[in-house]
Design a protein around this motif. Structure first.
Motif, PDB file in Angstrom:
ATOM      1  N   PHE A 280       0.803  -1.250  -0.016  1.00 52.15           N
ATOM      2  CA  PHE A 280      -0.066  -0.045   0.133  1.00 52.15           C
ATOM      3  C   PHE A 280       0.808   1.279  -0.068  1.00 52.15           C
ATOM      4  O   PHE A 280       0.941   2.130  -0.737  1.00 52.15           O
ATOM      5  N   SER A 281       1.812   1.424   0.809  1.00 53.92           N
ATOM      6  CA  SER A 281       2.730   2.281   1.145  1.00 53.92           C
ATOM      7  C   SER A 281       2.106   3.574   2.147  1.00 53.92           C
ATOM      8  O   SER A 281       1.598   4.629   1.730  1.00 53.92           O
ATOM      9  N   HIS A 282       1.963   2.853   3.088  1.00 48.94           N
ATOM     10  CA  HIS A 282       1.561   3.909   4.362  1.00 48.94           C
ATOM     11  C   HIS A 282       2.327   5.280   4.582  1.00 48.94           C
ATOM     12  O   HIS A 282       1.516   6.131   4.535  1.00 48.94           O
ATOM     13  N   VAL A 283       3.359   5.037   4.147  1.00 47.09           N
ATOM     14  CA  VAL A 283       4.326   6.421   4.679  1.00 47.09           C
ATOM     15  C   VAL A 283       3.681   7.418   3.601  1.00 47.09           C
ATOM     16  O   VAL A 283       4.109   8.658   4.035  1.00 47.09           O
ATOM     17  N   ILE A 284       3.503   6.992   2.470  1.00 49.39           N
ATOM     18  CA  ILE A 284       3.342   8.131   1.520  1.00 49.39           C
ATOM     19  C   ILE A 284       1.880   8.996   1.844  1.00 49.39           C
ATOM     20  O   ILE A 284       1.689  10.009   1.797  1.00 49.39           O
ATOM     21  N   ALA A 285       1.008   8.173   2.346  1.00 53.50           N
ATOM     22  CA  ALA A 285      -0.153   8.642   2.666  1.00 53.50           C
ATOM     23  C   ALA A 285      -0.105   9.528   3.825  1.00 53.50           C
ATOM     24  O   ALA A 285      -0.603  10.599   3.908  1.00 53.50           O
ATOM     25  N   GLU A 286       0.748   9.028   4.735  1.00 52.26           N
ATOM     26  CA  GLU A 286       1.171  10.004   6.054  1.00 52.26           C
ATOM     27  C   GLU A 286       1.833  11.078   5.654  1.00 52.26           C
ATOM     28  O   GLU A 286       1.637  12.146   6.375  1.00 52.26           O
ATOM     29  N   ALA A 287       2.929  11.125   4.535  1.00 54.71           N
ATOM     30  CA  ALA A 287       3.520  12.513   4.189  1.00 54.71           C
ATOM     31  C   ALA A 287       2.699  13.363   3.483  1.00 54.71           C
ATOM     32  O   ALA A 287       2.437  14.518   3.894  1.00 54.71           O
ATOM     33  N   LEU A 288       1.592  12.724   2.803  1.00 58.88           N
ATOM     34  CA  LEU A 288       0.487  13.708   2.204  1.00 58.88           C
ATOM     35  C   LEU A 288      -0.158  14.408   3.527  1.00 58.88           C
ATOM     36  O   LEU A 288      -0.783  15.523   3.513  1.00 58.88           O
ATOM     37  N   ALA A 289      -0.575  13.407   4.361  1.00 58.40           N
ATOM     38  CA  ALA A 289      -1.208  14.042   5.944  1.00 58.40           C
ATOM     39  C   ALA A 289      -0.659  15.167   6.203  1.00 58.40           C
ATOM     40  O   ALA A 289      -0.944  15.961   7.138  1.00 58.40           O
ATOM     41  N   THR A 290       0.925  15.294   6.041  1.00 62.72           N
ATOM     42  CA  THR A 290       1.736  16.315   6.727  1.00 62.72           C
ATOM     43  C   THR A 290       1.752  17.577   6.113  1.00 62.72           C
ATOM     44  O   THR A 290       2.454  18.483   6.461  1.00 62.72           O
ATOM     45  N   GLY A 291       1.266  17.562   5.005  1.00 65.24           N
ATOM     46  CA  GLY A 291       1.241  18.724   3.978  1.00 65.24           C
ATOM     47  C   GLY A 291       2.850  18.673   3.035  1.00 65.24           C
ATOM     48  O   GLY A 291       3.122  19.851   2.773  1.00 65.24           O
ATOM     49  N   THR A 292       3.255  17.689   2.766  1.00 68.10           N
ATOM     50  CA  THR A 292       4.437  17.445   2.227  1.00 68.10           C
ATOM     51  C   THR A 292       4.408  16.555   0.681  1.00 68.10           C
ATOM     52  O   THR A 292       3.764  15.742   0.729  1.00 68.10           O
ATOM     53  N   PRO A 293       4.731  17.415  -0.236  1.00 69.08           N
ATOM     54  CA  PRO A 293       4.774  16.703  -1.771  1.00 69.08           C
ATOM     55  C   PRO A 293       5.280  15.512  -1.660  1.00 69.08           C
ATOM     56  O   PRO A 293       6.432  15.310  -0.858  1.00 69.08           O
TER      57      PRO A 293
END
Length: 372
Positions: A280-293
């Motif tokens: 899935f790639s949990h970490v890129i969804a979390e990065a989006l949630a922090t406002g990071t491209p």
């Protein structure tokens, strides 16, 4: 209505995505309907202290999965468990066997989290896992791509698989950003006019930080940048040597695992995932949630689904240094208004995976399985 008692079984509540997913499900379960019980092997996991206090937490006196079968079976029976939930193939297999040996009425719900397979030996092993999986009440896949792999390599029928994306605890991430702070020794890394590129994950072949380092070296020739790598693993020394050979060692910072990576993400200009495969790639969804491209490889199978085929972030070919560098440079060169638009879109996308929404889907699975 009688509450459904769910036993969550995992190797350890460590730093990986599987543990983070279980943590998000456990902490967000509706306590008026469910009673969570957490069981791990005898390891100290970094997420243990984040488990809510009302959760019964049992740590088995062994570090070997094979030796946990009868102990787990006894807990299922003694605790009068209704649902046994597990993730990761070997753990799923042990959970199913232990449940059968408990001679209880508990049902197994198992989760598959990655696109496994390739060699004939691995494919044969997956067929074996598939035979055991068929003894469960419900199989959950964390993406459509993983579902396809379950059908192809495990020989599971499509009707027996439910796709539920990973839960991202957006509320918790926001709270950790507002109340947390970086380690003091890390703060100076962000005190710069250089662009900050960040990644997070185990330093292993699957995550392919080797390609990221080579791409970063090219980006740094055009745009002065720093690469911050969160994570630990066996390849750290090799990656450091590669950074020296690329003449970027002074601009690459290996800062290890962080309990609160989100404040690091938020202070970066770009998050990059260079994986060869992901579920899935949990970490890129979390990065989006922090406002990071985000820039990610278009690996099987999660990133394309999380980023909706590139709508919410850039995708590049696995192992393609030139394309990755080009995508990274493109994001770092965005004009302010385009950058703000991209950040807003990414944050909106993260809401699709919000834990409160995703956990409701799990709750439905648990309730349906309990009455089968």
């Amino acid at each position: 209505m009688k509450k459904v008692k769910i036993l969550f079984y995992i190797y350890q509540m460590g730093a990986g995505g599987a543990a983070r997913t279980l943590l998000n499900i456990i902490n967000n379960l509706d306590r008026s309907k469910f009673i969570p019980v957490l069981v791990t092997l005898n390891f100290d996991g970094s997420y243990e202290k984040e488990v809510k206090e009302d959760v019964v937490f049992i740590k088995l006196p062994t570090k070997r999965l094979s030796k946990s079968i009868f102990q787990l079976s006894k807990i299922i029976r003694d605790e009068q468990i209704d649902i046994v939930f597990s993730t990761i193939p070997r753990v799923n297999t042990i959970a199913i066997v232990a449940n059968k040996l408990s001679f209880s009425k508990a049902k197994n719900v198992i989760r598959e989290a990655d696109n496994l397979g390739g060699t004939w030996k691995t494919n044969l092993q997956l067929l074996g896992f598939g035979l055991v999986y068929k003894l469960s009440s419900q199989i959950v896949s964390l993406s459509e791509g993983v579902k396809d792999n379950l059908i192809k390599r495990y020989k599971i029928k499509p009707k027996d698989i439910e796709v539920i994306y990973n839960p991202v605890d957006v509320e918790s991430i926001t709270e950790k950003i507002s109340s947390g702070r970086m380690n003091p020794e890390d703060e100076n890394l962000f005190d710069t006019t250089d662009k900050i590129i960040i990644t997070a994950g185990r330093l292993v072949e699957q995550k392919d930080q080797k390609t990221l380092l080579s791409a970063f070296a090219k980006v740094n020739q055009e745009i002065p940048s720093r690469l911050i790598i969160l994570g630990e693993g066996p390849l750290e020394d090799k990656l450091k040597q590669q950074a020296k050979e690329l003449n970027v060692f002074e601009r690459v910072h290996f800062i290890g695992f962080k309990n609160n990576p989100y404040i690091y993400f938020q202070n970066a200009d770009l998050f990059v995932l260079s994986s060869i495969h992901e579920g899935f790639s949990h970490v890129i969804a979390e990065a989006l949630a922090t406002g990071t491209p985000v820039v990610s490889t278009d690996c099987l199978s999660g990133p394309s689904e999380v980023l909706n085929k590139g709508e919410y972030g850039d995708l590049c070919e696995v192992g393609n240094i030139e394309e990755m560098a080009e995508k990274m440079t493109g994001v770092l060169s965005l004009e302010e208004n385009n950058l703000e638009k991209r950040i807003a879109m990414g944050y909106t996308r993260a809401q699709h995976f919000d834990a409160k929404k995703i956990v409701k889907e799990y709750e439905s699975i648990f309730l349906n399985s309990a009455v089968k």
